[in-house]
Design a protein around this motif. Structure first.
Motif, mmCIF file in Angstrom:
data_model
loop_
_atom_site.group_PDB
_atom_site.id
_atom_site.type_symbol
_atom_site.label_atom_id
_atom_site.label_comp_id
_atom_site.label_asym_id
_atom_site.label_seq_id
_atom_site.Cartn_x
_atom_site.Cartn_y
_atom_site.Cartn_z
ATOM 1 N N GLN A 1 0.718 -1.150 0.033
ATOM 2 C CA GLN A 1 -0.041 -0.006 -0.055
ATOM 3 C C GLN A 1 0.770 1.295 0.123
ATOM 4 O O GLN A 1 0.438 2.085 -0.696
ATOM 5 N N PHE A 2 1.944 1.332 0.688
ATOM 6 C CA PHE A 2 2.844 2.489 0.687
ATOM 7 C C PHE A 2 3.536 2.601 -0.627
ATOM 8 O O PHE A 2 3.474 3.694 -1.153
ATOM 9 N N ALA A 3 3.994 1.662 -1.240
ATOM 10 C CA ALA A 3 4.517 1.453 -2.544
ATOM 11 C C ALA A 3 3.494 2.442 -3.536
ATOM 12 O O ALA A 3 4.055 3.318 -4.341
ATOM 13 N N SER A 4 2.579 1.883 -3.585
ATOM 14 C CA SER A 4 1.284 2.328 -4.301
ATOM 15 C C SER A 4 0.864 3.963 -3.889
ATOM 16 O O SER A 4 0.967 4.605 -4.973
ATOM 17 N N LEU A 5 0.783 4.117 -2.879
ATOM 18 C CA LEU A 5 0.724 5.678 -2.362
ATOM 19 C C LEU A 5 1.606 6.624 -2.600
ATOM 20 O O LEU A 5 1.657 7.678 -3.277
ATOM 21 N N SER A 6 2.800 6.035 -2.297
ATOM 22 C CA SER A 6 3.960 6.875 -2.768
ATOM 23 C C SER A 6 4.835 6.916 -4.139
ATOM 24 O O SER A 6 5.237 7.779 -4.399
ATOM 25 N N GLU A 7 3.891 5.895 -4.828
ATOM 26 C CA GLU A 7 4.466 5.697 -6.111
ATOM 27 C C GLU A 7 6.139 5.323 -6.000
ATOM 28 O O GLU A 7 7.039 5.515 -7.110
ATOM 29 N N ASP A 8 6.691 5.047 -4.773
ATOM 30 C CA ASP A 8 8.207 4.354 -4.724
ATOM 31 C C ASP A 8 7.980 2.740 -5.089
ATOM 32 O O ASP A 8 7.710 2.026 -3.982
ATOM 33 N N MET A 9 8.347 2.362 -6.216
ATOM 34 C CA MET A 9 8.234 1.097 -6.846
ATOM 35 C C MET A 9 9.761 0.573 -6.890
ATOM 36 O O MET A 9 9.774 -0.435 -7.718
ATOM 37 N N ASN A 10 10.540 0.968 -5.769
ATOM 38 C CA ASN A 10 11.827 0.298 -5.747
ATOM 39 C C ASN A 10 11.810 -1.111 -5.599
ATOM 40 O O ASN A 10 11.227 -1.642 -4.715
ATOM 41 N N PRO A 11 12.478 -1.970 -6.444
ATOM 42 C CA PRO A 11 12.380 -3.273 -6.391
ATOM 43 C C PRO A 11 12.955 -3.838 -5.056
ATOM 44 O O PRO A 11 12.629 -4.915 -4.661
ATOM 45 N N LEU A 12 13.589 -3.026 -4.387
ATOM 46 C CA LEU A 12 14.238 -3.601 -3.044
ATOM 47 C C LEU A 12 13.221 -3.720 -2.157
ATOM 48 O O LEU A 12 13.190 -4.422 -1.044
ATOM 49 N N HIS A 13 11.857 -3.153 -2.205
ATOM 50 C CA HIS A 13 10.840 -3.305 -1.610
ATOM 51 C C HIS A 13 9.805 -4.245 -2.074
ATOM 52 O O HIS A 13 9.129 -4.858 -1.448
ATOM 53 N N LEU A 14 9.912 -4.449 -3.325
ATOM 54 C CA LEU A 14 8.745 -5.430 -4.023
ATOM 55 C C LEU A 14 9.192 -6.493 -4.707
ATOM 56 O O LEU A 14 8.337 -7.238 -4.807
ATOM 57 N N ASP A 15 10.287 -6.704 -4.899
ATOM 58 C CA ASP A 15 10.887 -7.953 -5.524
ATOM 59 C C ASP A 15 11.885 -8.718 -5.088
ATOM 60 O O ASP A 15 13.070 -8.380 -4.564
ATOM 61 N N GLU A 16 11.385 -9.713 -4.421
ATOM 62 C CA GLU A 16 12.188 -10.633 -3.507
ATOM 63 C C GLU A 16 13.405 -11.060 -4.432
ATOM 64 O O GLU A 16 14.689 -11.304 -3.768
ATOM 65 N N GLU A 17 13.526 -11.536 -5.339
ATOM 66 C CA GLU A 17 14.476 -11.843 -6.329
ATOM 67 C C GLU A 17 15.395 -10.836 -6.649
ATOM 68 O O GLU A 17 16.927 -11.314 -6.330
ATOM 69 N N PHE A 18 14.935 -9.675 -6.783
ATOM 70 C CA PHE A 18 15.931 -8.494 -6.732
ATOM 71 C C PHE A 18 16.716 -8.276 -5.395
ATOM 72 O O PHE A 18 17.760 -8.192 -5.467
ATOM 73 N N ALA A 19 15.781 -8.584 -4.434
ATOM 74 C CA ALA A 19 16.282 -7.939 -2.966
ATOM 75 C C ALA A 19 17.309 -9.168 -2.532
ATOM 76 O O ALA A 19 18.141 -8.695 -1.608
ATOM 77 N N LYS A 20 17.125 -10.674 -3.117
ATOM 78 C CA LYS A 20 17.898 -11.267 -2.455
ATOM 79 C C LYS A 20 19.467 -11.038 -2.913
ATOM 80 O O LYS A 20 20.484 -11.470 -2.274
ATOM 81 N N LYS A 21 19.859 -10.111 -3.939
ATOM 82 C CA LYS A 21 21.013 -9.968 -4.450
ATOM 83 C C LYS A 21 21.557 -8.600 -3.821
ATOM 84 O O LYS A 21 22.727 -7.940 -4.272
ATOM 85 N N THR A 22 20.903 -8.101 -3.017
ATOM 86 C CA THR A 22 21.240 -6.758 -2.135
ATOM 87 C C THR A 22 21.942 -7.139 -0.934
ATOM 88 O O THR A 22 21.935 -8.412 -0.433
ATOM 89 N N PRO A 23 22.724 -6.480 -0.483
ATOM 90 C CA PRO A 23 23.176 -6.650 0.853
ATOM 91 C C PRO A 23 22.304 -7.015 2.066
ATOM 92 O O PRO A 23 22.733 -7.573 2.922
ATOM 93 N N TYR A 24 21.015 -6.743 1.937
ATOM 94 C CA TYR A 24 20.144 -7.143 2.956
ATOM 95 C C TYR A 24 19.603 -8.532 2.719
ATOM 96 O O TYR A 24 19.255 -9.033 3.712
ATOM 97 N N GLY A 25 19.797 -9.173 1.604
ATOM 98 C CA GLY A 25 19.257 -10.455 1.148
ATOM 99 C C GLY A 25 17.708 -10.764 1.134
ATOM 100 O O GLY A 25 17.419 -12.138 0.886
ATOM 101 N N ARG A 26 17.189 -9.743 1.415
ATOM 102 C CA ARG A 26 15.628 -9.948 1.387
ATOM 103 C C ARG A 26 14.938 -8.613 1.436
ATOM 104 O O ARG A 26 15.630 -7.586 1.449
ATOM 105 N N ARG A 27 13.791 -8.375 1.025
ATOM 106 C CA ARG A 27 12.979 -7.193 0.878
ATOM 107 C C ARG A 27 13.106 -6.472 2.242
ATOM 108 O O ARG A 27 12.962 -7.119 3.201
ATOM 109 N N ILE A 28 13.037 -5.208 2.076
ATOM 110 C CA ILE A 28 12.923 -4.368 3.124
ATOM 111 C C ILE A 28 11.716 -3.360 3.002
ATOM 112 O O ILE A 28 11.572 -2.963 2.131
#
Length: 147
Positions: free
Chosen positions: A28-55
């Motif tokens: 809902q926050f992504a939709s409202l804010s229009e912040d569609m960063n895959p770090l928040h929305l895409d588990e496969e993308f987020a796995k390749k970040t320093p966090y290892g999963r979505r934040i």
């Protein structure tokens, strides 16, 4: 119970309830804010970040902190608005983490208007593990009791 500017004491602390950051909150926050960063929305993308999963969005967590503040009832009908927020994002908040804060009244500033004053609070936001994930200051205009 709502408090007026006059009722707060420098050094006084209070604590929020805890709230879980849910998947639905992030979507809902992504939709409202229009912040569609895959770090928040895409588990496969987020796995390749320093966090290892979505934040969660940092601003979502900050928004939840403002909601938790309102839920305390301390400022219901006495807050006249935010003048400034000074904020630092220390660690990620993951979907499923619970957050809570501790606030401390740092300063009370008189204004030229006798019906309101400025309240400065330091805020520490902790996750489920007790780690500080965000921190900063809220500076608000607050009604005075006998204004």
């Amino acid at each position: 119970m709502a408090k007026y500017w006059d009722d707060f004491q420098i050094g006084e602390t209070y604590k929020s309830d805890s709230r879980v950051v849910q998947e639905e909150d992030v979507m809902q926050f992504a939709s409202l804010s229009e912040d569609m960063n895959p770090l928040h929305l895409d588990e496969e993308f987020a796995k390749k970040t320093p966090y290892g999963r979505r934040i969660a969005h940092g601003m979502l967590v900050l928004s939840k902190v403002t909601g938790l503040h309102y839920g305390l009832g301390l400022f219901k009908g006495t807050s006249l608005g935010v003048l400034e927020i000074q904020w630092k994002f220390r660690k990620p908040v993951f979907i499923g983490d619970s957050i809570e804060f501790v606030a401390s009244v740092e300063d009370k500033i008189e204004t030229s208007k006798k019906d309101k004053g400025i309240l400065v609070r330091s805020i520490l936001v902790r996750n489920s593990n007790g780690d500080i994930v965000q921190e900063g200051k809220f500076i608000n205009l607050i009604r005075r009791r006998n204004g």
